[in-house]
Design a protein around this motif. Structure first.
Motif, PDB file in Angstrom:
ATOM      1  N   ASP A  55       0.989  -6.587  40.514  1.00  0.00           N
ATOM      2  CA  ASP A  55       2.110  -5.809  40.237  1.00  0.00           C
ATOM      3  C   ASP A  55       2.953  -5.349  41.456  1.00  0.00           C
ATOM      4  N   VAL A  78       7.854  -6.781  32.723  1.00  0.00           N
ATOM      5  CA  VAL A  78       6.329  -6.887  32.733  1.00  0.00           C
ATOM      6  C   VAL A  78       5.911  -6.101  31.456  1.00  0.00           C
ATOM      7  N   GLY A  80       2.854  -4.489  31.561  1.00  0.00           N
ATOM      8  CA  GLY A  80       2.230  -3.362  32.038  1.00  0.00           C
ATOM      9  C   GLY A  80       0.794  -3.181  31.241  1.00  0.00           C
ATOM     10  N   PRO A  81      -0.141  -2.335  31.808  1.00  0.00           N
ATOM     11  CA  PRO A  81      -1.436  -2.132  31.437  1.00  0.00           C
ATOM     12  C   PRO A  81      -1.517  -1.395  30.091  1.00  0.00           C
ATOM     13  N   TYR A 137       0.352   8.082  29.512  1.00  0.00           N
ATOM     14  CA  TYR A 137       0.317   7.498  28.111  1.00  0.00           C
ATOM     15  C   TYR A 137      -1.147   7.921  27.316  1.00  0.00           C
ATOM     16  N   TYR A 171       6.289   8.000  36.851  1.00  0.00           N
ATOM     17  CA  TYR A 171       4.811   8.474  36.905  1.00  0.00           C
ATOM     18  C   TYR A 171       4.205   7.497  38.101  1.00  0.00           C
ATOM     19  N   VAL A 173       1.647   4.690  39.370  1.00  0.00           N
ATOM     20  CA  VAL A 173       0.663   3.588  38.991  1.00  0.00           C
ATOM     21  C   VAL A 173      -0.828   4.249  39.311  1.00  0.00           C
ATOM     22  N   ARG A 192       6.493   4.935  39.699  1.00  0.00           N
ATOM     23  CA  ARG A 192       7.442   4.062  38.820  1.00  0.00           C
ATOM     24  C   ARG A 192       8.485   4.937  38.394  1.00  0.00           C
ATOM     25  N   HIS A 195      11.020   5.126  32.134  1.00  0.00           N
ATOM     26  CA  HIS A 195      11.335   4.155  31.399  1.00  0.00           C
ATOM     27  C   HIS A 195      10.494   4.095  30.098  1.00  0.00           C
ATOM     28  N   GLN A 211      11.752  -3.346  29.155  1.00  0.00           N
ATOM     29  CA  GLN A 211      11.655  -1.793  29.572  1.00  0.00           C
ATOM     30  C   GLN A 211      13.245  -1.440  29.585  1.00  0.00           C
ATOM     31  N   ILE A 225       6.401  -1.108  41.416  1.00  0.00           N
ATOM     32  CA  ILE A 225       6.253  -2.593  40.897  1.00  0.00           C
ATOM     33  C   ILE A 225       7.629  -3.513  41.125  1.00  0.00           C
TER      34      ILE A 225
HETATM   35  C1  BEZ Z   1       3.977   0.129  33.301  1.00  0.00           C
HETATM   36  O1  BEZ Z   1       4.984   0.133  33.311  1.00  0.00           O
HETATM   37  O2  BEZ Z   1       3.223   0.845  32.379  1.00  0.00           O
HETATM   38  C2  BEZ Z   1       3.191  -0.392  34.490  1.00  0.00           C
HETATM   39  C3  BEZ Z   1       3.398  -1.622  34.905  1.00  0.00           C
HETATM   40  C4  BEZ Z   1       2.586  -2.060  36.005  1.00  0.00           C
HETATM   41  C5  BEZ Z   1       1.727  -1.294  36.542  1.00  0.00           C
HETATM   42  C6  BEZ Z   1       1.315   0.024  36.253  1.00  0.00           C
HETATM   43  C7  BEZ Z   1       2.055   0.395  35.007  1.00  0.00           C
END
Ligand code: BEZ
Ligand code: FE
Length: 252
Positions: A55, A78, A80-81, A137, A171, A173, A192, A195, A211, A225
């Protein structure tokens, strides 16, 4: 080796070898540096941060673009986790599970349509998940309901969805492990921009994971990312955002 008859794995291994040799030769990499790099990658694997490494290198974004680039309609992004399958269905219009402490109110709505003639797609499933105003989250903090800020909604007869939720914050990562150390070592931040994640499915159409980025906040032009795409940035006007989604038909 000629590429004729070679599997993709053969080709990938050979190309990776060529690229790594060129890099090592260009930088004059030493034994110590090679061992340190291999040790770092071992640590990344042990810390379960291989995806995170991809990422922050922008590789996940590139490969996602390549996987979906030929698809017309809304651009992908993407996963994401933090995705959790099976979020509760909510009414349309309706609210996704949250508490008042999660942040200032946000209504997000839009139309799901086909790139084939722009016809609305009733009954499409819009699956949404996002962080709260503290950048968390539901998987991340004790005390948050397991489906906090997660929900699915079916579009109405006009292909419309409408969700009441809260405004997420930007937030970081994960940056308390080897990937975070790497970012810090090269002076990069782990942030990031704010979103909302979307996963949208409709009969006869390719599923879309994307997103919506909230205009006006920090890091839109410096995402850790490299996920931001101009077409996915939506303004918030008096607590209200519109995000239309166009899906690509499977045939035609
Ligand atoms: C996310 O947007 O949730 C995310 C995407 C990649 C790495 C970490 C968080
Ligand atoms: Fe996210």
């Amino acid at each position: 080796m000629s590429t004729a008859g070679a599997t993709r794995l053969h080709v990938a291994l050979e190309r990776a070898g060529v690229a790594l040799h060129e890099l090592a030769a260009e930088l004059g990499v030493t034994n110590d540096e090679l061992l340190a790099t291999l040790g770092f990658l071992t640590e990344v694997g042990r810390a379960d941060e291989m995806v995170l490494l991809s990422d922050v290198l922008g590789l996940s974004r590139l490969v996602d673009d390549q996987t979906h680039g030929a698809q017309d309609g809304t651009e992908s992004n993407v996963l994401g986790p933090f995705y959790r399958p099976g979020a509760p269905f909510v009414d349309n219009p309706g609210s996704i599970p949250h508490s008042e402490n999660d942040g200032p109110p946000l209504r997000i709505e839009g139309r799901v349509q086909s790139s084939h003639g722009g016809v609305p797609l009733p009954g499409a499933v819009v699956d949404v998940w996002h962080a709260n105003a503290d950048g968390l989250y539901s998987n991340e903090a004790a005390g948050l309901h397991e489906w906090n800020l997660r929900g699915r909604q079916r579009t109405d007869l006009d292909g419309r969805y409408r969700l009441d939720t809260v405004q997420p914050s930007h937030y970081t990562v994960k940056h308390d492990g080897p990937v975070g150390r790497l970012l810090a070592a090269v002076g990069r931040h782990p942030w990031r921009p704010a979103h909302i994640h979307f996963r949208v499915n409709a009969d006869g159409h390719r599923p879309l994971v994307t997103q919506a980025y909230l205009a006006g906040g920090p890091y839109l032009d410096d995402d850790a990312i490299q996920g931001v795409k101009a077409s996915l940035v939506v303004p918030i006007i008096r607590g209200h955002a519109t995000f239309d989604v166009t899906l690509s038909p499977i045939h035609g």
